[in-house]
Design an enzyme around this catalytic site. Structure first.
Site, PDB file in Angstrom:
ATOM      1  N   ASP A   1      45.772  21.696 -81.907  1.00 32.06           N
ATOM      2  CA  ASP A   1      47.195  21.373 -81.754  1.00 32.06           C
ATOM      3  C   ASP A   1      48.028  21.748 -82.966  1.00 32.06           C
ATOM      4  O   ASP A   1      49.250  21.785 -82.897  1.00 32.06           O
ATOM      5  CB  ASP A   1      47.348  19.854 -81.566  1.00 32.06           C
ATOM      6  CG  ASP A   1      47.119  19.422 -80.131  1.00 32.06           C
ATOM      7  OD1 ASP A   1      47.479  20.181 -79.229  1.00 32.06           O
ATOM      8  OD2 ASP A   1      46.597  18.316 -79.929  1.00 32.06           O
TER       9      ASP A   1
HETATM   10  C1  BGC Z   1      47.296  15.832 -84.902  1.00 30.98           C
HETATM   11  C2  BGC Z   1      46.425  16.336 -83.783  1.00 30.98           C
HETATM   12  C3  BGC Z   1      46.938  15.795 -82.484  1.00 30.98           C
HETATM   13  C4  BGC Z   1      48.413  16.140 -82.329  1.00 30.98           C
HETATM   14  C5  BGC Z   1      48.998  15.654 -81.026  1.00 30.98           C
HETATM   15  C6  BGC Z   1      48.742  16.134 -84.639  1.00 30.98           C
HETATM   16  O1  BGC Z   1      49.529  15.565 -85.632  1.00 30.98           O
HETATM   17  O2  BGC Z   1      46.880  16.393 -86.121  1.00 30.98           O
HETATM   18  O3  BGC Z   1      45.071  15.976 -83.986  1.00 30.98           O
HETATM   19  O4  BGC Z   1      46.204  16.326 -81.420  1.00 30.98           O
HETATM   20  O5  BGC Z   1      49.134  15.616 -83.400  1.00 30.98           O
HETATM   21  O6  BGC Z   1      49.310  14.338 -81.002  1.00 30.98           O
HETATM   22  C1  NOJ Z   2      43.532  15.643 -80.878  1.00 35.56           C
HETATM   23  C2  NOJ Z   2      44.008  15.962 -79.510  1.00 35.56           C
HETATM   24  O1  NOJ Z   2      43.894  14.826 -78.678  1.00 35.56           O
HETATM   25  C3  NOJ Z   2      43.262  17.096 -78.906  1.00 35.56           C
HETATM   26  O2  NOJ Z   2      43.827  17.440 -77.685  1.00 35.56           O
HETATM   27  C4  NOJ Z   2      43.241  18.267 -79.846  1.00 35.56           C
HETATM   28  O3  NOJ Z   2      42.503  19.277 -79.261  1.00 35.56           O
HETATM   29  C5  NOJ Z   2      42.705  17.888 -81.203  1.00 35.56           C
HETATM   30  N1  NOJ Z   2      43.444  16.804 -81.721  1.00 35.56           N
HETATM   31  C6  NOJ Z   2      42.715  19.037 -82.195  1.00 35.56           C
HETATM   32  O4  NOJ Z   2      44.002  19.351 -82.614  1.00 35.56           O
END
Ligand code: BGC
Ligand code: NOJ
Length: 811
Positions: free
Chosen positions: A483
């Protein structure tokens, strides 16, 4: 240092010191009604949706930590204490918290009174049941005062925290007998109320927070408890709460048990009222009636135990390693059920108002859960697919209550559609139920747009094919699984979120090698599935696309020693030796090796050797290396995190199993096992002080080698780590893989493992699988016998029933 121990017999983790390095929590509830409960009884309850139907209030990131929950107070001759240590924090003579499968039992003792408190949500019940057992262990008569206490949340947890100008005027309650009813907004647009009951006559109550706690007191010293009397307050606005007051006399050695029920009721419009302004309490009384004796509560708890026996009876490992056994047989499966239920919505790190059910998350969660309750997995697949768009793109998340896509959370993640293929294929392989492919499933929840689920898969597959970049690799969109690798966001405004800021895909050359690997793995699955249902032409067309992708990765996605990660907006390499920071990333090594891309030419082996050399450390495999030390606007959020945390070179436990599986593809059992053990919580129990989060569940992230404190975990419970590790260990290390025609057996283990046994229920029959490795190999099967009959190949054929003995000889 340890703060407790595993009691495998009872499937519990027993905490013996309340001052754990972080609240160690558990989840109650299995279908509609849920609670979070910490080892000091902190947490909250909600119906289906932690944002829209929160029953009790919880304040995150509070001081002290974990403040607020369902609390019991005992005033014993002026000594005030709580069985869960908090909130009073009076030193206890005994403390023990047993977190079990959907129940928690916390026992505290002080001055000869023992208080055992049990919390659980009975099956098919919209209520949390609490049983409090008070025992006088002295030889004197004891007269004590028991208070219950919790705070009502005004339903919408977000509004509850931020719309005080309204909310401090809306609160309404009713009290009837020993039941306190919370009915805020019931007279207008809500058809639901909550109640808190105890099965004994009470000596008083409070429903107004200020009267009970006192305006300047803390939860540790509520005025009413200190003064030893309830005020019978009635909340009008301000902050409604529920507290029962009971005077208890105990003879020497005597025990008394009280049952509290915290429930949620929905009434039909025409049944809302008993008389003017008096709510219809009949349905609540019916729930109360179901749990008004200790016998009934014990019976409900037993049912819950049997339910878990059934769920956990589907896969049972005997490996000779207690830690591995307890992870596979108990805790990892339990966590998979929790992530399936919660997605990423409510934990002690997810506040329950930001995120609903993730499209990619829930599909991945499914692979750790589908064997437990396949019918629920089926429904989940339909729910998820219903939020897809006609072009294959997806809402990134949807709300569990409405099952509608939630745009406010962001979209345009081009990996999303591929995970649907994983979900569906895993479901069919487990169940053999191909009929799911014929289900008519809407797009964007619009039934007039419905097509079959198989069509959804075709459209998902095509979404990648229709969105290729200049190198023939998949365009990344806002981001892929990571993400935070936001190659099209270019955000310079700290007030915007990377997840929702403008996604400048116009003219972008940003491509993802990870999606390419993902496409090869699940594209191949799509080909196989299409063949199985006789769609030969479609299978052929799809195979051609998959082959093209393999070639594109080999020619444009290989960096010399490892797979590239991506190309950025301008077409520059990401995750290349040419880069100064972020030379190598884990995700593309995982997916391209799982796909076996370039295996014959040695690319997989080289890539995995590079992982070992550059990404591995004492606590697991970090996401990228070197970590970013400055903000790179064309990379986005990944470079916002300090080095070693989260997506910037943290050990993102979700993707470590991709490498484990990659290692099994090239047959390196020692490596796969070494990586498994490094992040597996049961093996980290002794370093709880450093690890910080629960030793019985995985955390999303462990601080990496570049962090200030390598080895420190965060974001426990709700993470794809649970499903992926279960999948990796059961299907690729132990190698028991559900397949269309039976159970495929393909272990990849350390050479010095002599044998292990797995009991597996599969499509109506039970298989006792014994794997013997006297030859001391990593991989390869010399012979497979089923019920004494030698088999060709390595698939145990299907039986409809009965118990079957399977002997696997490696070599
Ligand atoms: C986090 C991710 C997460 C994303 C969506 C980001 O700030 O680092 O792990 O999946 O937010 O909520
Ligand atoms: C947490 C999110 O829930 C997931 O969808 C994502 O793939 C990982 N973070 C990595 O960014």
């Amino acid at each position: 240092m340890k703060y407790g121990y595993f009691d495998d017999e009872r499937r519990e983790y027993v905490i013996t010191n309340p001052q754990t390095p972080w609240p160690w929590i558990n989840y109650l509830g299995n279908e509609d009604f849920f609670s979070l409960v910490s080892n000091s009884a902190g947490g909250y309850a909600f119906y289906k949706d932690a944002k829209f139907r929160r029953l009790t209030r919880y304040r995150y990131n509070n001081v002290p930590m974990d403040n607020g929950g369902r609390y019991f107070y005992i005033n014993d001759g002026g000594t005030v204490w709580s069985p869960g240590w908090k909130p009073c924090k009076t030193e206890l003579d005994k403390y023990e918290c047993r977190h079990g499968m959907s129940y928690t039992q916390i026992t505290g003792a002080k001055n000869g009174i023992e208080a055992e408190t049990l919390f659980f949500i009975p099956l098919k019940t919209w209520a949390e049941v609490q049983k409090v057992k008070l025992t006088n262990t002295t030889s004197d008569v004891k007269k004590i005062k028991l208070f219950s206490f919790m705070e009502w949340c005004l339903w919408n947890a977000e509004d509850d925290q931020n719309n005080l100008q309204r909310n401090l005027s809306t609160g309404e309650v009713e009290v009837k007998g020993s039941t306190i009813y919370h009915k805020t907004e019931y007279k207008e647009r809500r058809n639901h109320y909550a109640f808190y009951h105890v099965n004994t006559a009470i000596d008083g109550y409070d429903t107004d927070r200020e009267s009970f706690v006192g305006l300047y007191n803390e939860f540790s010293e509520p005025k009413a408890v200190i003064e030893g009397r309830a005020t019978n307050s009635e909340a009008h606005g301000w902050s409604p709460v529920a507290s029962h007051y009971i005077e208890v006399e105990l003879q020497p050695g005597e025990s008394k048990e009280f049952i509290f029920v915290l429930g949620y009721i929905e009434n039909k419009e025409e049944d809302k009222w008993e008389t003017k302004n008096v709510i219809n309490k009949q349905p609540a009384e019916a729930v109360i009636e179901r749990f008004n004796t200790v016998e009934k509560v014990e019976a409900a708890l037993n049912e819950l135990r049997l339910y878990w026996d059934t769920l956990l009876g589907k896969i049972v490992l005997e490996s000779g390693d207690d830690k591995l056994n307890r992870m596979v047989n108990i805790w990892n499966q339990y966590q998979c059920m929790v992530t399936f239920n919660m997605s990423r919505s409510a934990s002690f790190f997810e506040v329950g108002i930001g995120r609903g059910m993730g499209f990619r998350d829930s599909n991945q969660d499914l692979i750790g859960f589908v064997h437990q309750v396949p019918e629920r997995a089926r429904q989940r697949i339909i729910d998820i697919a219903s939020t897809q768009f006609p072009d294959g793109g997806c809402y990134h998340q949807y709300q569990p209550l409405t099952k509608r896509g939630n745009d406010a959370i962001g979209g345009g993640f081009n990996d999303d559609p591929m995970w649907l293929i994983l979900g569906v294929v895993s479901y069919i392989k487990e169940t053999g139920d191909f009929s799911i492919l014929d289900e008519m499933v809407p797009f964007d929840n619009d039934m007039s747009l419905a097509q079959t689920l198989y069509d959804h898969l075709t459209i998902s597959f095509n979404h990648v094919v229709n969105n290729l970049g200049p190198n023939g690799l998949p365009l990344i969109g806002r981001a892929d699984w990571n993400d935070c690798l936001n190659l099209n966001c270019f955000s310079s405004d700290p007030n915007e979120s990377f997840q929702t800021t403008e996604n400048n895909t116009e003219g972008s050359k940003a491509e993802s090698v990870m999606i390419a690997g993902l496409f090869v793995v699940y594209g191949q699955e799509y080909v196989e599935l299409s063949k199985r249902i006789g769609k030969v032409d479609e299978a052929e067309r799809a195979q051609t696309e998959v082959n093209k992708m393999i070639e594109a990765v080999k020619s444009k996605g290989w960096d010399g020693e490892w797979f590239l990660r991506a190309y950025d907006f301008y077409g520059n390499k990401v995750g290349s030796d040419e880069n100064e920071e972020g030379k190598i990333f884990i995700e593309s090594q995982g997916w391209c090796t799982m796909a076996g891309i370039g295996k014959e030419e040695g690319l997989c082996e080289k890539a995995l050797d590079s992982v070992k050399e550059r990404l591995d450390c004492d606590y697991g495999i970090v996401l990228n290396n070197p970590a970013f030390t400055k903000y790179v606007i064309e990379y986005g959020e990944i470079s916002t995190y300090p080095a070693g945390y989260k997506e910037n070179a943290g050990i993102f436990c979700h993707n470590n199993p991709w490498i484990m599986i990659g290692e099994t593809v090239i047959g390196r059992g020692e490596k796969a096992w070494e990586y498994y053990k490094k992040i597996c919580p049961a093996y980290l129990e002794d370093i709880s002080d450093l690890h910080k989060t629960e030793p019985y569940v995985y955390a999303q992230m462990i601080a990496g080698k570049d962090a200030y404190k390598p080895g420190e975990a965060k974001n426990s419970w709700l993470t794809g780590t649970a499903a992926w590790n279960f999948y990796a260990v059961t299907q690729y290390i132990l190698g028991i893989q559900p397949d269309y025609d039976g159970l495929k057996i393909e272990p990849c283990i350390p050479a010095d493992w002599k044998e292990f046994a797995v009991k597996r229920q599969f499509r109506g029959a039970e298989y006792n699988i014994r794997v013997v490795n006297s030859a001391g190999v990593n991989k390869g099967i010399a012979s497979l016998e089923v019920d004494g009959v030698k088999q060709k190949g390595n698939t145990v054929p299907l039986f409809d029933e009965g118990t079957h003995e399977v002997l696997v000889t490696m070599g």
